[in-house]
Design an enzyme around this catalytic site. Structure first.
Site, PDB file in Angstrom:
ATOM      1  N   THR A  25       3.553  22.082 -14.421  1.00  0.00           N
ATOM      2  CA  THR A  25       4.187  21.730 -13.162  1.00  0.00           C
ATOM      3  C   THR A  25       4.793  20.336 -13.281  1.00  0.00           C
ATOM      4  OG1 THR A  25       3.984  21.824 -10.750  1.00  0.00           O
ATOM      5  CG2 THR A  25       2.189  20.726 -11.929  1.00  0.00           C
ATOM      6  N   CYS A  31       1.779  14.780  -4.497  1.00  0.00           N
ATOM      7  CA  CYS A  31       1.130  16.080  -4.704  1.00  0.00           C
ATOM      8  C   CYS A  31       0.051  15.949  -5.782  1.00  0.00           C
ATOM      9  CB  CYS A  31       2.146  17.125  -5.153  1.00  0.00           C
ATOM     10  SG  CYS A  31       3.433  17.488  -3.950  1.00  0.00           S
ATOM     11  N   HIS A  48      -0.367  23.429  -7.427  1.00  0.00           N
ATOM     12  CA  HIS A  48       0.439  22.238  -7.108  1.00  0.00           C
ATOM     13  C   HIS A  48       0.305  22.042  -5.599  1.00  0.00           C
ATOM     14  CE1 HIS A  48       4.292  19.806  -7.928  1.00  0.00           C
ATOM     15  NE2 HIS A  48       3.946  19.552  -6.674  1.00  0.00           N
TER      16      HIS A  48
END
Length: 164
Positions: A25, A31, A48
């Site tokens: 990711t 995040c 995520h």
């Protein structure tokens, strides 16, 4: 870790990998990239996570991968479905940066630190140990998680490459 078996995990997304595939990711600022791993069955999972709690959701149909409190149980279910055992799982995580400085620092502007706190709280509820984390700071990260080894590779412009 350039592999032909690369499984991309988008923002507010989650997925699992087996048989040496690599989960990746990008764009982890505030995040959190949360990974779970069963080292015996070599089952890896990655979420995520964008926000700490689904209680703030405004959409009519909740994206389970978007919130820490819904993403982690969903990831666990998917991993168990392909043979992972919860009592063997270990967690690693990266991200949760405070990307911008705000005067006053109201709690609502602390998204990164709140994401980290929420992920840790939920992981603890499931009694999953956190083996390593690279969280906080004020810079973005890209992560790759190898389902064959359980190695988490973290890339950032500021600090280069780190393995945990």
């Amino acid at each position: 870790m350039i592999q032909q078996n690369l499984i991309k995990v988008g923002m507010a997304d989650l997925n699992i990998a087996t048989e040496g595939s690599v989960l990746k990711t990008t764009g982890l600022g505030s995040c959190v990239g949360l990974t779970l791993y069963d080292p015996v069955n070599k089952v890896a999972g990655m979420a995520h996570v964008m926000l700490p709690s689904s209680e703030i959701a405004r959409e009519s149909t909740i994206n389970l991968a978007k919130y820490a409190d819904t993403a982690i149980p969903e990831l666990l279910d998917r991993m168990k479905h392909v043979g992972a055992q919860q009592n063997r799982l270990v967690a690693k995580m990266a991200g949760g940066a405070q990307m911008f400085a705000f005067s006053g620092q109201s709690d609502s502007m602390r998204i990164g630190p709140r994401n980290v706190e929420s992920c840790l709280e939920i992981i603890n509820k499931f009694k999953i140990p956190v083996f390593a984390q690279d969280t906080g700071g004020n810079y973005g990260r890209t992560i790759e998680f190898d389902s064959g080894s359980g190695l988490l590779l973290i890339r950032s412009v500021q600090l280069g490459i780190k393995e945990i």
